[in-house]
Design a protein around this motif. Structure first.
Motif, PDB file in Angstrom:
ATOM      1  N   ALA A  35       0.836  -1.194   0.000  1.00  0.00           N
ATOM      2  CA  ALA A  35       0.000   0.000   0.000  1.00  0.00           C
ATOM      3  C   ALA A  35       0.870   1.243   0.000  1.00  0.00           C
ATOM      4  N   ARG A  36       0.304   2.327  -0.498  1.00  0.00           N
ATOM      5  CA  ARG A  36       1.018   3.599  -0.571  1.00  0.00           C
ATOM      6  C   ARG A  36       0.467   4.570   0.477  1.00  0.00           C
ATOM      7  N   MET A  37       1.355   5.403   1.022  1.00  0.00           N
ATOM      8  CA  MET A  37       0.961   6.475   1.918  1.00  0.00           C
ATOM      9  C   MET A  37       0.469   7.657   1.088  1.00  0.00           C
ATOM     10  N   ALA A  38      -0.109   8.653   1.768  1.00  0.00           N
ATOM     11  CA  ALA A  38      -0.576   9.842   1.061  1.00  0.00           C
ATOM     12  C   ALA A  38       0.570  10.575   0.354  1.00  0.00           C
ATOM     13  N   SER A  39       1.786  10.431   0.890  1.00  0.00           N
ATOM     14  CA  SER A  39       2.960  11.083   0.287  1.00  0.00           C
ATOM     15  C   SER A  39       3.432  10.392  -0.980  1.00  0.00           C
ATOM     16  N   GLY A  40       2.898   9.182  -1.255  1.00  0.00           N
ATOM     17  CA  GLY A  40       3.340   8.413  -2.411  1.00  0.00           C
ATOM     18  C   GLY A  40       4.317   7.315  -2.066  1.00  0.00           C
ATOM     19  N   GLY A  41       4.879   7.352  -0.848  1.00  0.00           N
ATOM     20  CA  GLY A  41       5.805   6.310  -0.423  1.00  0.00           C
ATOM     21  C   GLY A  41       5.083   5.063   0.030  1.00  0.00           C
ATOM     22  N   LEU A  42       5.844   3.995   0.262  1.00  0.00           N
ATOM     23  CA  LEU A  42       5.250   2.726   0.686  1.00  0.00           C
ATOM     24  C   LEU A  42       4.884   2.775   2.166  1.00  0.00           C
ATOM     25  N   ALA A  43       3.822   2.076   2.521  1.00  0.00           N
ATOM     26  CA  ALA A  43       3.448   1.896   3.925  1.00  0.00           C
ATOM     27  C   ALA A  43       4.237   0.703   4.451  1.00  0.00           C
ATOM     28  N   LEU A  44       5.521   0.903   4.694  1.00  0.00           N
ATOM     29  CA  LEU A  44       6.418  -0.203   5.055  1.00  0.00           C
ATOM     30  C   LEU A  44       7.572   0.325   5.906  1.00  0.00           C
ATOM     31  N   ARG A  45       7.987  -0.495   6.866  1.00  0.00           N
ATOM     32  CA  ARG A  45       9.184  -0.194   7.642  1.00  0.00           C
ATOM     33  C   ARG A  45       9.850  -1.494   8.036  1.00  0.00           C
ATOM     34  N   PHE A  46      11.164  -1.572   7.728  1.00  0.00           N
ATOM     35  CA  PHE A  46      11.960  -2.734   8.105  1.00  0.00           C
ATOM     36  C   PHE A  46      12.918  -2.285   9.208  1.00  0.00           C
ATOM     37  N   VAL A  47      12.870  -2.964  10.352  1.00  0.00           N
ATOM     38  CA  VAL A  47      13.691  -2.588  11.500  1.00  0.00           C
ATOM     39  C   VAL A  47      14.596  -3.762  11.874  1.00  0.00           C
ATOM     40  N   GLU A  48      15.880  -3.489  11.929  1.00  0.00           N
ATOM     41  CA  GLU A  48      16.857  -4.492  12.365  1.00  0.00           C
ATOM     42  C   GLU A  48      17.331  -4.125  13.763  1.00  0.00           C
ATOM     43  N   TYR A  49      17.326  -5.137  14.659  1.00  0.00           N
ATOM     44  CA  TYR A  49      17.765  -4.872  16.021  1.00  0.00           C
ATOM     45  C   TYR A  49      19.290  -4.720  16.053  1.00  0.00           C
ATOM     46  N   GLY A  50      19.758  -3.800  16.904  1.00  0.00           N
ATOM     47  CA  GLY A  50      21.206  -3.620  17.045  1.00  0.00           C
ATOM     48  C   GLY A  50      21.852  -4.795  17.739  1.00  0.00           C
ATOM     49  N   GLN A  51      21.075  -5.507  18.548  1.00  0.00           N
ATOM     50  CA  GLN A  51      21.568  -6.720  19.194  1.00  0.00           C
ATOM     51  C   GLN A  51      20.435  -7.745  19.203  1.00  0.00           C
ATOM     52  N   GLY A  57      14.034 -18.674  25.064  1.00  0.00           N
ATOM     53  CA  GLY A  57      14.902 -19.551  24.287  1.00  0.00           C
ATOM     54  C   GLY A  57      14.908 -19.250  22.805  1.00  0.00           C
ATOM     55  N   LYS A  58      14.127 -18.252  22.359  1.00  0.00           N
ATOM     56  CA  LYS A  58      14.072 -17.890  20.943  1.00  0.00           C
ATOM     57  C   LYS A  58      14.842 -16.595  20.716  1.00  0.00           C
ATOM     58  N   LYS A  59      15.410 -16.490  19.520  1.00  0.00           N
ATOM     59  CA  LYS A  59      16.219 -15.322  19.190  1.00  0.00           C
ATOM     60  C   LYS A  59      15.567 -14.541  18.049  1.00  0.00           C
ATOM     61  N   PHE A  60      15.467 -13.235  18.251  1.00  0.00           N
ATOM     62  CA  PHE A  60      14.828 -12.347  17.279  1.00  0.00           C
ATOM     63  C   PHE A  60      15.856 -11.365  16.741  1.00  0.00           C
ATOM     64  N   GLY A  61      15.821 -11.162  15.409  1.00  0.00           N
ATOM     65  CA  GLY A  61      16.795 -10.261  14.793  1.00  0.00           C
ATOM     66  C   GLY A  61      16.206  -8.953  14.306  1.00  0.00           C
ATOM     67  N   GLY A  62      14.866  -8.866  14.190  1.00  0.00           N
ATOM     68  CA  GLY A  62      14.256  -7.632  13.723  1.00  0.00           C
ATOM     69  C   GLY A  62      12.793  -7.856  13.379  1.00  0.00           C
ATOM     70  N   ASP A 338      15.342   4.563   2.797  1.00  0.00           N
ATOM     71  CA  ASP A 338      14.175   5.295   3.298  1.00  0.00           C
ATOM     72  C   ASP A 338      13.218   4.410   4.084  1.00  0.00           C
ATOM     73  N   TYR A 339      13.409   3.090   3.981  1.00  0.00           N
ATOM     74  CA  TYR A 339      12.481   2.155   4.631  1.00  0.00           C
ATOM     75  C   TYR A 339      13.168   1.227   5.629  1.00  0.00           C
ATOM     76  N   TYR A 340      14.453   1.445   5.832  1.00  0.00           N
ATOM     77  CA  TYR A 340      15.247   0.576   6.710  1.00  0.00           C
ATOM     78  C   TYR A 340      15.832   1.397   7.847  1.00  0.00           C
ATOM     79  N   SER A 341      15.837   0.812   9.012  1.00  0.00           N
ATOM     80  CA  SER A 341      16.529   1.443  10.140  1.00  0.00           C
ATOM     81  C   SER A 341      17.060   0.361  11.068  1.00  0.00           C
ATOM     82  N   LYS A 342      18.144   0.696  11.750  1.00  0.00           N
ATOM     83  CA  LYS A 342      18.728  -0.197  12.741  1.00  0.00           C
ATOM     84  C   LYS A 342      18.662   0.512  14.075  1.00  0.00           C
TER      85      LYS A 342
END
Length: 717
Positions: A35-51, A57-62, A338-342
């Motif tokens: 989906a697109r935002m009103a600005s024209g960009g994607l409605a998406l965000r990818f977040v990577e954990y710094g640690q 017992g489960k491990k999450f990376g982002g 524009d859609y990625y952050s750590k």
């Protein structure tokens, strides 16, 4: 309404036509997309954990949060519309072609799924709306928390190449009109009788008088019965249900045809009496020549047709594209950055993030805008923020720092109506659901789409529909007149409070002969499909009693049904004999609980005498006619029993206060029960059968009221 067999494929899109005209079309979306935002960009965000985050017992990376949509791109719709207009111009060659109208598909409900295995090697948790918006672009929101490996793989596949690893399946339901099903039956009968008589008389003086008579007669009969069925398989029914529907339609046609044949049966043409005494002696006619021809013709035709509206499932699906393969509204490639952050994980876990949307068709509702005030009330960083929604595709996001692990918040909804001086303001609602969807029923609007269902406008040319809703701040009453020319309506009324109660409906049907039928109903659904008033049926069974082989020649029953409240009547005439000892009269009714059945009986005996009985009111659905039995004798037959499954069978028979219990064990033969009947008693009885199985269980059938003189025992499945 979208017609299922009026379909074409244009630019790889399936396009359906309308059942009411040739210029309205429905374009089915092909595959999901971001989906697109009103600005024209994607409605998406990818977040990577710094640690790495560890939990149980489960491990999450982002994680990745994104919205999907299911819609036809504006430029594609423009091209398809142009192609459809060309086809219409060709069809109306030499005339002014109507302008193509693209109508939205009427989705009734649906779900959205991600083809990812939760708890697997790539994904640990999937959170999502689960349901699309139904209106607009069918937006659905997701948040997926990834494993350490999954974070690396998704980061690579979303940022490079043309196809990501994210597959989305929309499971949507919509109304479609099936092709018309037709059935008909005909009966054609004829009878011809010819009689010829020639008498020549000569009076002689010198010799004996002479008398010559020639008589000849012939008779010819013929009758032909035909039935024809054109069935359409309903896609939302199983093979068994489709077969049952076809069997029911066949039974309806055959019963209607049988009843019509009974009403139109040709009476036997009487033979001409060859006796000419009156002509010769009283009128002094000596030479006589008579030629007499008689013929009778009867033709019967019954018809049935129906175009059902059914809910059909459609599952558009596909793999979402990568971010870098898409462009913005200026045709420039999107950037992964524009859609990625750590982020620092400790800081991230201290926030609550809420995704909001309003599930309402703003363009077709009297709603100007919806304001949502969301408040996180805890700690020194408590936060209040307001959001305004004017389109079903608007998505807003709220973020606040968590204090002492408290992740709940409150929100309040204000609805601003078009052309109204007042607004609807809700109470503050407390929740911890971070996917917040506000539905149209919560917005204080009564929205109802009205269209024809299984209604025959030839039989019911006009239907007045009254819609009432009295539970809002503003009570609603609206009337609509449905005809073949104006079959569809849309009701959009402000009620000022969330809709929680049923809508009251009143239908006043005007039949082709001028009679009127009224029906009441209630419903919660947002779509109303109007069927004809004869949605119920009634069956009255006539059973012949007496010796039809030697004592009784025939029994004629004249029956009528009268529904005074709805000014509705039905009539039938049937003749029972040794060839047909019973008749089931089935006819459509407005309400099976209303109306009265009356019947009169004429019994013709084998010796030529007859007996007429006055009209009576039927008090039960099975009516015995003819000569009443002096005794009731029931034969209980065990021949169908499988004794490998049974230890014993107990049969309890009763008639009034009289009762008998018959028990059957392996090897037992037929048993019977006989008891005298007093004048006026019906030859019926109640039967309760208990089957004792070899595994210790029991199966009980009944009590059932029966008139059969032979009772066959058979273990039910």
């Amino acid at each position: 309404m979208l017609k299922i067999d009026n379909v074409d494929t244009i630019l790889d899109h399936v396009v359906y036509g309308d059942d009411a005209n040739d210029f309205t079309y429905y374009i089915m979306p092909n595959t999901p997309n971001f989906a697109r935002m009103a600005s024209g960009g994607l409605a998406l965000r990818f977040v990577e954990y710094g640690q790495i985050r560890e939990d149980g017992g489960k491990k999450f990376g982002g994680f990745i949060a994104f919205d999907t949509e299911l819609a036809v791109a504006a430029d594609v719709q423009t091209k398809i519309t142009a192609e459809l207009q060309k086809k219409l111009a060709e069809k109306y060659k030499g005339k002014n072609a109507p302008k193509v109208a693209i109508a939205p598909v009427t989705w009734t409900d649906g779900t959205v799924e991600l083809l990812l295995t939760e708890g697997g090697a790539l994904v640990e948790k999937i959170r999502g709306a689960g349901k699309p918006s139904i209106y607009g672009k069918n937006v659905a929101s997701f948040m997926v928390e990834l494993t350490e490996l999954g974070t690396a793989i998704f980061k690579e596949t979303l940022s490079t190449g043309s196809a990501s690893a994210v597959q989305v399946v929309y499971k949507m339901n919509c109304y479609m009109r099936l092709p018309e099903m037709k059935a008909w039956g005909t009966w054609n009968a004829s009878e011809f009788y010819s009689f010829f008589q020639d008498i020549n008389t000569e009076d002689n003086v010198w010799r004996e008088d002479s008398y010559t008579e020639v008589i000849s007669s012939s008779r010819w009969k013929n009758d032909i019965t035909k039935t024809h069925f054109e069935f359409v398989q309903a896609p939302n029914l199983s093979a068994e249900d489709n077969a049952k529907l076809e069997a029911d339609i066949r039974a309806i046609i055959n019963k209607q045809l049988e009843a019509a044949v009974q009403r139109n049966l040709l009476k036997e043409i009487a033979d001409v009496d060859p006796n000419t005494k009156d002509l010769r002696e009283e009128q002094d006619i000596e030479d006589i020549r008579r030629t007499i021809n008689k013929s009778q013709i009867a033709n019967v035709r019954v018809e049935w047709s129906e175009a059902k509206a059914v809910i059909v499932n459609r599952n558009p699906q596909g793999m979402l594209p990568t971010i870098t393969s898409l462009t913005d509204d200026k045709k420039k490639p999107l950037k992964w950055e524009d859609y990625y952050s750590k982020i620092n994980l400790d800081e991230f876990l201290k926030t609550v993030q809420v995704v909001m949307r309003v599930n309402a068709d703003f363009a077709n509702l009297p709603i100007h805008s919806v304001e949502v005030k969301i408040r996180y009330p805890y700690g020194p960083n408590k936060k209040v923020q307001e959001f305004v929604f004017t389109k079903p595709d608007d998505v807003a996001k709220f973020e606040a720092f968590v204090f002492e692990g408290k992740r709940d918040f409150t929100y309040q909804v204000t609805v601003n109506y078009k052309g109204a001086t007042f607004k609807q303001v809700s109470e503050e609602i407390k929740t911890d659901d971070t996917n917040l969807t506000i539905n149209v029923d919560d917005l204080g609007v009564l929205a109802l789409d009205i269209g024809p269902g299984d209604i025959d406008f030839a039989q019911v040319p006009r239907t007045q529909i009254t819609v009432r809703y009295k539970h809002g701040k503003q009570p609603v009453e609206a009337k609509f007149n449905m005809t073949a020319a104006t079959p569809n309506f849309a009701l959009r009324k402000i009620i000022g409070t969330p809709r929680t109660e049923d809508i009251d409906l009143e239908f006043l049907y005007t039949l082709a002969d001028g009679r009127q039928v009224k029906k009441l109903a209630k419903q919660q659904a947002k779509e109303l499909y109007v069927d004809d008033p004869f949605s119920a049926s009634k069956t009255v069974s006539f059973r012949a009693a007496g010796d039809l082989s030697a004592e009784i020649a025939s029994i004629t029953v004249e029956a009528s049904y009268t529904d005074t409240a709805n000014k509705y009547n039905q009539k039938t005439i049937v003749t029972l004999s040794s060839d047909m000892t019973s008749f089931d009269w089935t006819f459509p009714v407005v309400d099976e609980t209303l109306g009265e059945v009356k019947y009169a009986v004429t019994t013709l005996f084998a010796d030529g005498t007859s007996k007429e009985e006055n009209e009576k009111v039927a008090t039960r659905s099975t009516i015995m006619v003819g000569k009443k039995l002096d005794a009731l004798e029931v034969a209980v037959v065990p021949d169908l029993l499988n004794w490998d499954e049974l230890k014993m069978v107990s049969v309890a028979l009763s008639h009034g206060t009289k009762r008998i219990d018959l028990r059957f064990k392996p090897g037992d033969e037929e048993k019977s029960w006989k008891l005298p009947l007093t004048d006026g008693e019906e030859p019926e009885y109640k039967a309760t059968i208990t089957y004792f199985l070899t595994d210790g269980k029991r199966k009980v059938v009944g009590p059932e009221t029966k008139t059969d003189l032979s009772l066959f025992l058979e273990l039910p499945a």
